[in-house]
Structures are given as C-alpha cells and as structure tokens.
Design a protein around this motif. Structure first.
Motif, PDB file in Angstrom:
ATOM      1  N   GLN A  59      28.392 -19.614  46.403  1.00  0.00           N
ATOM      2  CA  GLN A  59      29.070 -20.888  46.221  1.00  0.00           C
ATOM      3  C   GLN A  59      28.386 -21.914  47.131  1.00  0.00           C
ATOM      4  O   GLN A  59      27.926 -21.573  48.230  1.00  0.00           O
ATOM      5  CB  GLN A  59      30.556 -20.778  46.553  1.00  0.00           C
ATOM      6  N   TYR A  60      28.335 -23.139  46.682  1.00  0.00           N
ATOM      7  CA  TYR A  60      27.541 -24.146  47.372  1.00  0.00           C
ATOM      8  C   TYR A  60      28.446 -25.278  47.885  1.00  0.00           C
ATOM      9  O   TYR A  60      29.314 -25.780  47.143  1.00  0.00           O
ATOM     10  CB  TYR A  60      26.476 -24.718  46.420  1.00  0.00           C
ATOM     11  N   TYR A  61      28.225 -25.677  49.176  1.00  0.00           N
ATOM     12  CA  TYR A  61      29.039 -26.714  49.827  1.00  0.00           C
ATOM     13  C   TYR A  61      28.113 -27.724  50.513  1.00  0.00           C
ATOM     14  O   TYR A  61      27.007 -27.378  50.962  1.00  0.00           O
ATOM     15  CB  TYR A  61      29.973 -26.095  50.865  1.00  0.00           C
ATOM     16  N   ASP A  62      28.598 -28.960  50.582  1.00  0.00           N
ATOM     17  CA  ASP A  62      27.810 -29.970  51.285  1.00  0.00           C
ATOM     18  C   ASP A  62      28.177 -29.982  52.765  1.00  0.00           C
ATOM     19  O   ASP A  62      28.974 -29.142  53.231  1.00  0.00           O
ATOM     20  CB  ASP A  62      28.018 -31.354  50.651  1.00  0.00           C
TER      21      ASP A  62
ATOM     22  N   GLU B 291      30.006 -31.832  54.370  1.00  0.00           N
ATOM     23  CA  GLU B 291      31.408 -32.151  54.636  1.00  0.00           C
ATOM     24  C   GLU B 291      32.345 -31.005  54.259  1.00  0.00           C
ATOM     25  O   GLU B 291      33.561 -31.129  54.377  1.00  0.00           O
ATOM     26  CB  GLU B 291      31.815 -33.404  53.852  1.00  0.00           C
ATOM     27  N   GLY B 292      31.773 -29.904  53.785  1.00  0.00           N
ATOM     28  CA  GLY B 292      32.592 -28.765  53.410  1.00  0.00           C
ATOM     29  C   GLY B 292      33.151 -28.826  52.011  1.00  0.00           C
ATOM     30  O   GLY B 292      33.998 -28.006  51.630  1.00  0.00           O
ATOM     31  N   GLU B 293      32.674 -29.787  51.239  1.00  0.00           N
ATOM     32  CA  GLU B 293      33.126 -29.913  49.858  1.00  0.00           C
ATOM     33  C   GLU B 293      32.193 -29.091  48.943  1.00  0.00           C
ATOM     34  O   GLU B 293      30.975 -29.128  49.103  1.00  0.00           O
ATOM     35  CB  GLU B 293      33.120 -31.381  49.426  1.00  0.00           C
ATOM     36  N   GLU B 294      32.822 -28.398  47.989  1.00  0.00           N
ATOM     37  CA  GLU B 294      32.013 -27.583  47.080  1.00  0.00           C
ATOM     38  C   GLU B 294      31.157 -28.481  46.185  1.00  0.00           C
ATOM     39  O   GLU B 294      31.630 -29.512  45.678  1.00  0.00           O
ATOM     40  CB  GLU B 294      32.904 -26.695  46.203  1.00  0.00           C
ATOM     41  N   ILE B 295      29.898 -28.100  46.008  1.00  0.00           N
ATOM     42  CA  ILE B 295      28.990 -28.837  45.133  1.00  0.00           C
ATOM     43  C   ILE B 295      29.170 -28.276  43.731  1.00  0.00           C
ATOM     44  O   ILE B 295      28.641 -27.219  43.383  1.00  0.00           O
ATOM     45  CB  ILE B 295      27.534 -28.697  45.610  1.00  0.00           C
ATOM     46  N   SER B 296      29.949 -28.969  42.935  1.00  0.00           N
ATOM     47  CA  SER B 296      30.399 -28.418  41.656  1.00  0.00           C
ATOM     48  C   SER B 296      29.258 -28.185  40.670  1.00  0.00           C
ATOM     49  O   SER B 296      29.258 -27.199  39.934  1.00  0.00           O
ATOM     50  CB  SER B 296      31.445 -29.338  41.029  1.00  0.00           C
TER      51      SER B 296
ATOM     52  N   SER C 110      27.751 -24.921  41.660  1.00  0.00           N
ATOM     53  CA  SER C 110      28.644 -23.767  41.547  1.00  0.00           C
ATOM     54  C   SER C 110      29.114 -23.524  40.126  1.00  0.00           C
ATOM     55  O   SER C 110      29.426 -22.395  39.733  1.00  0.00           O
ATOM     56  CB  SER C 110      29.861 -23.954  42.457  1.00  0.00           C
TER      57      SER C 110
END
Length: 396
Positions: free
Chosen positions: A357-360, A362-367, A370
């Motif tokens: 799973q991929y996050y930026d 800021e801790g937000e998932e890179i949709s 993913s």
C-alpha cells in the motif's frame, strides 16, 4: 436340429450337430426340419436335409464370439462400485480384472491382443495395448485376466480383443477373430490403490476420504462451513467430466496420463475464461439471469446443466463454487483432493510476496497507486491435490 430321413423309414430322429447352434433353418431351403421333441417329426427327403447341413457348416466357420463383462464385479475390484452409468465400465490403471469371451460349444479361443481404442468417431485414434495376465478355457468360451498399464491416459475407450479360434470339427485349422465390448465404453481412472500410480495413497482412510467420499463441507467466510454434495456418483457428473475432456480441453490426449497435467487442466476448465469452461464467475451482485453463487449446495446440478446443455457455461460461481466443482472433477477421475479455505487471504498481484500500500509524506494513501493492486480478502477457497511431482527435485 433333429431331422428324419425318409429313406430310413423310421421315426427315430437323426441328430445333426451344427457347431453348438440350435438351427431352425432358412424357410426357403429347409422348411420343416426343426423337431423339438413335443411333436411327431416329419418324414423328409435327403435333399431337404442337406441345405440345413450346409447352413450349419457355414456357421461353424464363423462362430459368434461375444465379450461379456460382469460390470458389478469388475467395478468392485477397481474401487468403482458406487458408479452406475449404463454406457460406461469404470476401471483403474494397474488393477487386474476379468473379461469373458463366449463362444459356441466345441470352439477353443486364444486371446493374443487386448487393446483400448481412443474415441468412437476419430479418424486416427490412439491405441493402448493392455496386458493379458491370464487365460482360462471354459466350457463355452474363455476367461481372460487383463491389466490396464499405469501409464495409460484417463479417457473413455472401446475395448477390443483379438486372437485365434479353433473348431474341434475343423481339423485343427485356426482362424483369426476380433471382437469388441458392445454397449459400453471403458473409462480408465487414476488409481490411488496402486503404488506405481502417481496418485498412490498408502492410508485406506485417506483414500476413502479424498477419493471416494461424495459429501463434504466448504468454508466460505464461516468457521462452520456449509454442506457441499460433490455428487461423484450421479451419471451426469461423470458424463460432464468426459465431455470437458473430449470437447472442451486443449490438453493433448497423451498428457491425460499425468495427474499433474490433468489437475492443472481442470483448474482451467472449471472457469469459463479463456476456454469456454464450466462456470461463469461474477462478483457484482447482479445474478438475475442465472443463479447466485450462494444458492448452490453441491456440484451435481452444475455438472448436469453443463452436460445437458451441450457445454453452455453455467451462471454463476465464486471461489467456493469453483472449488467444490473442481473437487468433484478431480475425485471422479481418481485424483485425491480436498477443498481448502484461507481466512484473511492476501492477494499479491506483482509477485513480490508482500501486500503493498502506498502513502504520501502526510500519511494519506496514494489511491492511484493502491487502487487495483494488492489486497487482503476476508477469505478465499481453492483446492489441494495429492500426487507425485517427478518434475521437482528430490525433497520437494
């Protein structure tokens, strides 16, 4: 036939032995020659008797030989007694079983070759030579013991026997014969009871469970599971499996001798994608034009519908339905197998053996990275098959 000659002028019957046949004769040539002991014989001329003798002698040179099989006994020997399909005799590779050839009294038979001939309508069918392990002369025929070689492809065959026939009235002259089993094809299966077969299982309880048991459970998101009727012994289940092999499969005939190739092939055949197989998968919840996957409680109706429709894929299935149907197909063919469920089932799409799973920052998932990638399902169902793997190094 019992006939009387008028030259003898007596009512004592003259018995004409015609190679074990009880011949009434052809009405246009020897009408009235038959005498059954319940009525007075007619006084006939020699010219009337001679055509009947000639008819009998012609039949002596062409005796009727038939293949006779005690189906119940043979299938019991081959651990197939629960199958009952009119047009098929089921046997297992490597197991000896008897076949009887019937012939008129006074003829001796010797079988030279027993062959399994692939298919009924093929222009150039494959032929398997079957081992003859014993022959025993009987009063009217011969008992032959045969064994299908362990390397034989699982398939439906014609059974053909050939050899020599000799008449005790023929001065020792031999003629050749060839006959086949009429009304039934011989279906050869893998043999978990034979040590030389790649599916051999030593434990009898495991053979009973993983080859012969027609009832089980599949676990689809619940620890309690649901009953699943494998319907191994319904006639249309076997017919559907053979239909898939003969009409749908792209696998070369000779590779049906290898349980590994067969297991892999049927893994593809139960799914419609790519080869017009057995079941259509659907996950969007719209099943109005078919059956919801959750409505199935066994393999029998699915296999029956597929066979009776001439190979139209059945709608619809999901993983546990595919698993249950594949389990039926493998066990019918004699491959020990079972259904397996994994909970919290990880699906790795890029073969790096991890769930990504991929996050930026800021801790937000890179949709967009993913989306459509690796995931964890709440459960997934597949199959295990027990078989030798000579393609792998020792220790695997």
């Amino acid at each position: 036939s019992k006939c009387v000659s008028p030259e003898i002028r007596t009512h004592l019957p003259l018995t004409i032995l015609v190679g074990g046949f009880k011949t009434r004769g052809d009405e246009s040539h020897c009408n009235g020659l038959y005498y059954d002991g319940r009525q007075s014989p007619a006084l006939l001329s020699a010219s009337q008797i001679l055509p009947c003798i000639r008819l009998g002698l012609s039949r002596m040179s062409r005796p009727e030989i038939r293949v006779v099989v005690d189906k119940e006994h043979v299938q019991n020997l081959c651990h197939c007694k629960r199958f009952d399909v009119d047009e098929f005799l089921l046997v297992r590779r490597g197991t000896e079983f008897p076949v009887h050839l019937s012939a008129p009294y006074g003829y001796s038979l010797k079988v030279e070759h027993v062959r399994l001939v692939q298919g009924e309508k093929l222009r150039d069918p494959e032929v398997v030579e079957v081992s003859v392990t014993g022959q025993r002369a009987m009063w009217r025929g011969i008992d032959v013991s045969i064994v299908v070689p362990v390397a034989t492809p699982v398939w439906a065959y014609k059974l053909v026997l050939s050899g020599d026939v000799e008449s005790r009235w023929g001065g020792g002259a031999k003629t050749e014969f060839q006959v086949e089993l009429v009304g039934m094809r011989v279906v050869v299966l893998f043999n978990a009871w034979c040590e030389e077969d790649g599916v051999f299982v030593a434990d009898e309880q495991e053979r009973e469970e993983y080859v012969l048991n027609s009832n089980g459970r599949v676990y689809a998101g619940s620890l309690y599971g649901m009953p699943w009727n494998l319907s191994l012994y319904r006639p249309d289940s076997l017919r559907a499996v053979l239909f898939l092999m003969e009409n749908t499969s792209w696998l070369e005939y000779r590779k049906f001798a290898d349980p590994l190739q067969v297991a892999r092939e049927f893994t593809a055949l139960v799914n419609v994608q790519g080869d017009n197989g057995l079941l259509v998968g659907r996950w969007d919840g719209d099943y109005a034009d078919g059956h919801a996957p959750s409505s199935w409680r066994g393999s029998g109706k699915i296999l029956e519908q597929y066979y009776r429709s001439g190979g139209i894929p059945v709608e619809y299935g999901q993983c546990w339905v595919f698993s249950g149907v594949l389990l039926s197909c493998l066990r019918i063919l004699g491959i020990p197998s079972r259904s397996v469920t994994n909970f919290s089932s990880a699906h790795d799409t890029n073969r790096n053996r991890s769930i990504d799973q991929y996050y930026d920052a800021e801790g937000e998932e890179i949709s967009y990275l993913s989306s459509g990638s690796d995931s964890v399902w709440n459960f997934h169902v597949w199959n295990e098959a027990y078989l030798a793997r000579p393609d792998l190094p020792k220790g695997f």
